[in-house]
Enzyme design. Structure first.
Site, short mmCIF file in Angstrom:
data_model
loop_
_atom_site.label_atom_id
_atom_site.label_comp_id
_atom_site.label_asym_id
_atom_site.label_seq_id
_atom_site.Cartn_x
_atom_site.Cartn_y
_atom_site.Cartn_z
N LYS A 113 3.28 -17.12 -6.62
CA LYS A 113 2.55 -17.64 -5.78
C LYS A 113 1.64 -18.89 -5.86
O LYS A 113 1.67 -19.72 -5.12
CB LYS A 113 1.43 -16.66 -5.29
CG LYS A 113 1.99 -15.31 -4.75
CD LYS A 113 0.87 -14.35 -4.21
CE LYS A 113 1.26 -12.91 -3.70
NZ LYS A 113 0.42 -12.05 -3.21
N LYS A 196 13.70 -11.62 -2.44
CA LYS A 196 13.26 -10.46 -1.62
C LYS A 196 12.63 -10.86 -0.23
O LYS A 196 12.23 -11.84 0.02
CB LYS A 196 12.25 -9.69 -2.30
CG LYS A 196 10.54 -10.38 -2.53
CD LYS A 196 9.61 -9.38 -3.23
CE LYS A 196 8.36 -9.96 -2.93
NZ LYS A 196 7.19 -9.22 -3.25
N LYS A 199 6.95 -12.08 3.62
CA LYS A 199 6.06 -13.05 4.58
C LYS A 199 6.22 -14.45 4.74
O LYS A 199 6.20 -15.36 5.20
CB LYS A 199 4.77 -12.62 4.82
CG LYS A 199 4.58 -10.99 5.19
CD LYS A 199 3.34 -10.64 4.88
CE LYS A 199 2.95 -9.38 4.05
NZ LYS A 199 2.54 -8.29 4.60
P1 TYM Z 1 1.83 -6.05 0.24
O1 TYM Z 1 1.24 -6.02 1.31
O2 TYM Z 1 2.46 -7.50 -0.49
O3 TYM Z 1 3.20 -5.00 0.19
C1 TYM Z 1 3.10 -3.84 0.32
C2 TYM Z 1 4.22 -2.79 0.11
O4 TYM Z 1 5.33 -3.17 0.39
C3 TYM Z 1 6.19 -3.31 -0.75
N1 TYM Z 1 7.31 -4.44 -0.47
C4 TYM Z 1 8.52 -4.18 -0.54
N2 TYM Z 1 9.25 -3.34 -0.90
C5 TYM Z 1 10.63 -3.46 -0.94
N3 TYM Z 1 11.35 -4.69 -0.62
C6 TYM Z 1 10.53 -5.81 -0.26
N4 TYM Z 1 11.24 -6.81 -0.06
C7 TYM Z 1 8.94 -5.49 -0.30
N5 TYM Z 1 7.81 -6.33 0.02
C8 TYM Z 1 6.79 -5.66 -0.12
C9 TYM Z 1 5.35 -3.58 -1.91
O5 TYM Z 1 5.94 -3.25 -2.99
C10 TYM Z 1 4.14 -2.86 -1.60
O6 TYM Z 1 4.30 -1.36 -1.85
N6 TYM Z 1 -0.11 -5.38 -4.22
C11 TYM Z 1 -0.04 -4.72 -3.39
C12 TYM Z 1 -1.20 -4.17 -2.35
C13 TYM Z 1 -1.89 -3.31 -3.05
C14 TYM Z 1 -1.74 -2.03 -3.87
C15 TYM Z 1 -3.20 -1.76 -4.17
C16 TYM Z 1 -0.80 -1.33 -3.70
C17 TYM Z 1 -3.36 -3.59 -3.32
N7 TYM Z 1 -4.10 -2.55 -3.94
C18 TYM Z 1 -3.33 -0.48 -4.77
C19 TYM Z 1 -1.05 0.04 -4.19
C20 TYM Z 1 -2.32 0.40 -5.09
C21 TYM Z 1 1.20 -5.25 -2.17
O7 TYM Z 1 2.25 -5.72 -2.84
O8 TYM Z 1 0.91 -5.55 -0.94
#
Ligand code: TYM
Length: 333
Positions: A113, A196, A199
């Site tokens: 990032k 992957k 967004k």
């Molecule tokens: P975020 O919003 O970026 O992603 C949310 C979830 O979607 C999964 N994900 C994917 N899975 C498969 N293929 C993809 N291309 C893909 N893109 C995203 C992510 O693995 C995630 O499960 N850091 C976390 C948010 C968070 C969180 C937490 C999660 C904040 N606090 C506590 C668990 C527990 C995240 O990646 O958000």
């Protein structure tokens, strides 16, 4: 019941298929067996270079609607907005004081990032993102964290911080484990099947949005890049495009890779894509419709979120109290 925790960022109007498959499908399948907490991590979303104060509140509400439409039941599970529970930020501060600068610097998501966001976008908040995530998880005495496999390193950091804290200050935290889906742990961009689905993709053509109209979804899948040859075979090295579509198909239909390959044996890429598009649309269309219905009554969504935040606050405040006691803070009487 064992405790489950996960979160999703409200960083755009709609979730994409990676979030849906990597996270929401697991949440729906698991919530019955767990005391589940799901958060809308708006404080995390503040760290995105593209974050816009004018759309954050709507994105949080929209994410609540998509969670519920995808099958998270706010009567059974606790679905709430992270910033409505002040203990997240408070615990993150304490965890900051036991996190090594070096170990935080090794987080690959931070490195990726910060390259994309540039010098100005690379803030201390972005650097601290995984520590806040650890606080989210540890506040709830979490045993299991269902996430996509891009979060593995963050889960490892969380476990390390929990163990370090416990060793130094006494057994306060439960040490959680990550759970990654067997199929669809990582969904790739339809136009660039080696990155992957995210967004931050350069173009929208490779992303399927949960709230897209079905006709748009179909077009994107029909235009997905495939590979040379004509065979529908699961092989990430020689056929990443086809394999990504197979991964999506198996994750959504629950069929095995071998069964899916058998279904598509002897069929061309056109037929294959049509069937994948049908499956994705059959899955997402009702979710989209239900989410839009829920969004028509924002006051009701806000009421649900307030009720759920109250429940989350009770658990979180109790944990924070234990943490403050363990580190020897003078109690406020
Ligand atoms: P975020 O919003 O970026 O992603 C949310 C979830 O979607 C999964 N994900 C994917 N899975 C498969 N293929 C993809 N291309 C893909 N893109 C995203 C992510 O693995 C995630 O499960 N850091 C976390 C948010 C968070 C969180 C937490 C999660 C904040 N606090 C506590 C668990 C527990 C995240 O990646 O958000």
């Amino acid at each position: 019941k064992p405790r489950l925790y996960s979160g999703i960022q409200p960083s755009s109007d709609s979730l994409h298929l990676g979030n849906y498959v990597g996270a929401l499908l697991q949440f729906r399948a698991m919530q019955g067996e767990y005391d589940a907490f799901f958060s809308i991590v708006d404080l995390h979303a503040l760290t995105n270079a593209a974050f816009d104060p004018k759309s954050l509140a709507a994105a949080s509400r929209g994410l609540a609607a998509q969670y519920i439409a995808a099958g998270v039941d706010p009567g059974k599970s606790t679905l709430y907005v992270q910033s409505h529970v002040p203990a997240h930020a408070q615990l993150a501060w304490v965890l900051n004081t036991i996190t090594g600068f070096g170990e935080a610097s090794r987080m690959t998501q931070f490195k990726d990032k910060s390259q994309r966001f540039g010098a100005e976008g690379t803030t201390v908040g972005l650097f601290d993102y995984p520590v806040l995530m650890a606080a989210d998880i540890l506040l709830f005495d979490t045993e299991v964290v269902p996430v996509g496999d891009d979060q593995k390193q963050h889960i490892e950091l969380t476990r390390n911080l929990a163990e370090r804290f416990n060793a130094r200050f006494g057994e306060v935290f439960t040490v959680p484990v990550g759970q990654y889906p067997e199929e669809g742990a990582r969904i790739y961009d339809l136009q660039e099947p080696t990155s992957k689905m995210s967004k931050s993709a350069a173009t929208d053509a490779g992303l399927i949005w949960v709230l897209d109209e079905p006709s748009v979804t179909r077009k994107k899948i029909m235009r997905a890049v495939t590979d040379t040859g004509a065979e529908v075979k699961y092989d990430w090295t020689t056929k990443p495009g086809v394999t990504n579509l197979l991964e999506i198909y198996t994750a959504i239909t629950g069929s095995s890779v071998a069964d899916a390959e058998a279904v598509f044996a002897g069929k061309g890429y056109g037929d294959f894509k049509r069937t994948v598009a049908d499956a994705v649309i059959a899955e997402l269309e009702p979710v989209r419709a239900r989410a839009l219905e829920l969004l028509a009554d924002p006051a009701e969504l806000d009421r649900l979120l307030a009720l759920n935040a109250a429940r989350a606050n009770e658990v979180a405040e109790a944990t924070l109290k234990r943490v403050y006691e363990a580190v020897g803070i003078l109690p406020r009487v």
